[in-house]
Enzyme design. Structure first.
Site, PDB file in Angstrom:
ATOM      1  CG  HIS A 104      -2.019  -0.932   1.313  1.00 41.91           C
ATOM      2  ND1 HIS A 104      -2.885  -0.970   0.229  1.00 41.91           N
ATOM      3  CD2 HIS A 104      -2.550  -2.175   2.033  1.00 41.91           C
ATOM      4  CE1 HIS A 104      -4.026  -1.645   0.263  1.00 41.91           C
ATOM      5  NE2 HIS A 104      -3.534  -2.478   1.588  1.00 41.91           N
ATOM      6  CB  CYS A 148      -2.163   3.767  -3.948  1.00 43.52           C
ATOM      7  SG  CYS A 148      -3.469   2.641  -4.393  1.00 43.52           S
TER       8      CYS A 148
END
Length: 294
Positions: free
Chosen positions: A133, A175
């Site tokens: 992430h 991301c």
């Protein structure tokens, strides 16, 4: 010589263009800039290609993150597909693979430093991949976030001389924000119808290639069954063209594949439906990189 040596700056440097060069920065420069450092030359000064004929291809380290101690972060279902596929294609290209799952930040930093301290003299290059992430300017370990530049800080030419002048590749699936790319439809219709061997110097940050799965500020997509869009495309290109195309050409087609072949499919969430993505490539490469067969 294989180790860095620091010499005083009493030796005058020849400037081919005459005059003196100045930096566009306020204040005095770091005193370390006055020291001249040396490392072994892996390839002639004006060589077009990196030397990929060392004894070994080199290390490929994959930091794979599926589960997190941070409650706000969901498990990354599908990341093991990415990790397995990437490990397989890099192994086929001759890399020595290490996969590290769900490490804490301190353990990542420790492993990076240990790797930088190793002797890479017999290696062609280095690959580090991170599957995790992320948000703008940050990546997540199992327990906390860290800055992406922690990954390459210890591999600059002054800190890791056995990799000086050699490619150092970083692939980051994460991301970089929560913005969505709705894309634009392109159409053919108009509105009306609808080689020298002399010694040379390089910047310490030369020969890095850093590839993020998406552009700063934007979302990066992952399929829970087939893995992330970026890793699917990267593995496919490496599998079929890894020996034929130089890395920047290959990555151009990775970007093309992600940009054109993928679109989010979340009809139950209209704001997330039919969204697009394109990888972001930052290159400090000074030569062409082609994975010649061992």
């Amino acid at each position: 010589m294989s180790e860095i040596e620091a010499l005083d700056n009493g030796e005058k440097e020849q400037r081919p263009n005459g005059g003196g060069d100045e930096g566009d920065a306020w204040g005095s420069s770091d005193s370390s800039a006055a020291m001249r450092r040396y490392a072994r030359m892996p390839v002639d000064r004006n060589a077009m290609y990196y030397n990929m004929n060392h004894k070994y291809r080199g290390m490929a380290i994959i930091f794979n993150h599926e589960h997190f101690d941070i409650h706000s972060l969901k498990s990354r279902t599908g990341t093991n597909v990415d990790s397995d596929n990437l490990a397989k294609v890099l192994k086929n290209l001759g890399f020595r693979i290490t996969v590290l799952n769900n490490l804490k930040c301190e353990d990542i930093n420790s492993y990076i430093r240990q790797t930088a301290d190793m002797d890479h003299s017999e290696n062609d290059c280095l690959v580090i991949a991170v599957l995790t992430h992320g948000e703008m300017g940050m990546l997540y370990a199992k327990d906390t976030h860290y800055k992406p530049d922690n990954l390459w800080y210890y591999f600059t030419a002054d800190k890791c001389p056995s990799l000086a002048g050699k490619p150092k590749l970083f692939f980051i699936q994460a991301c970089q924000g929560d913005k969505l790319d709705g894309g634009v439809t392109l159409t053919n219709r108009t509105e009306t119808d609808g080689s020298s061997s002399a010694s040379y110097r390089i910047p310490i940050h030369a020969d890095f290639l850093i590839v993020f799965s998406t552009v700063p500020g934007f979302y990066s997509w992952r399929n829970t069954t087939r893995g992330s869009w970026f890793m699917q495309a990267l593995c496919e290109e490496l599998r079929y063209s890894g020996y034929e195309r130089d890395i920047l050409t290959l990555l151009t087609f990775v970007a093309q594949k992600v940009a054109l072949d993928f679109e989010s499919n979340t009809p139950d969430m209209p704001c997330m439906h039919q969204q697009k993505q394109v990888p972001c490539i930052t290159s400090m490469m000074t030569r062409l990189l082609l994975f010649s067969k061992k």
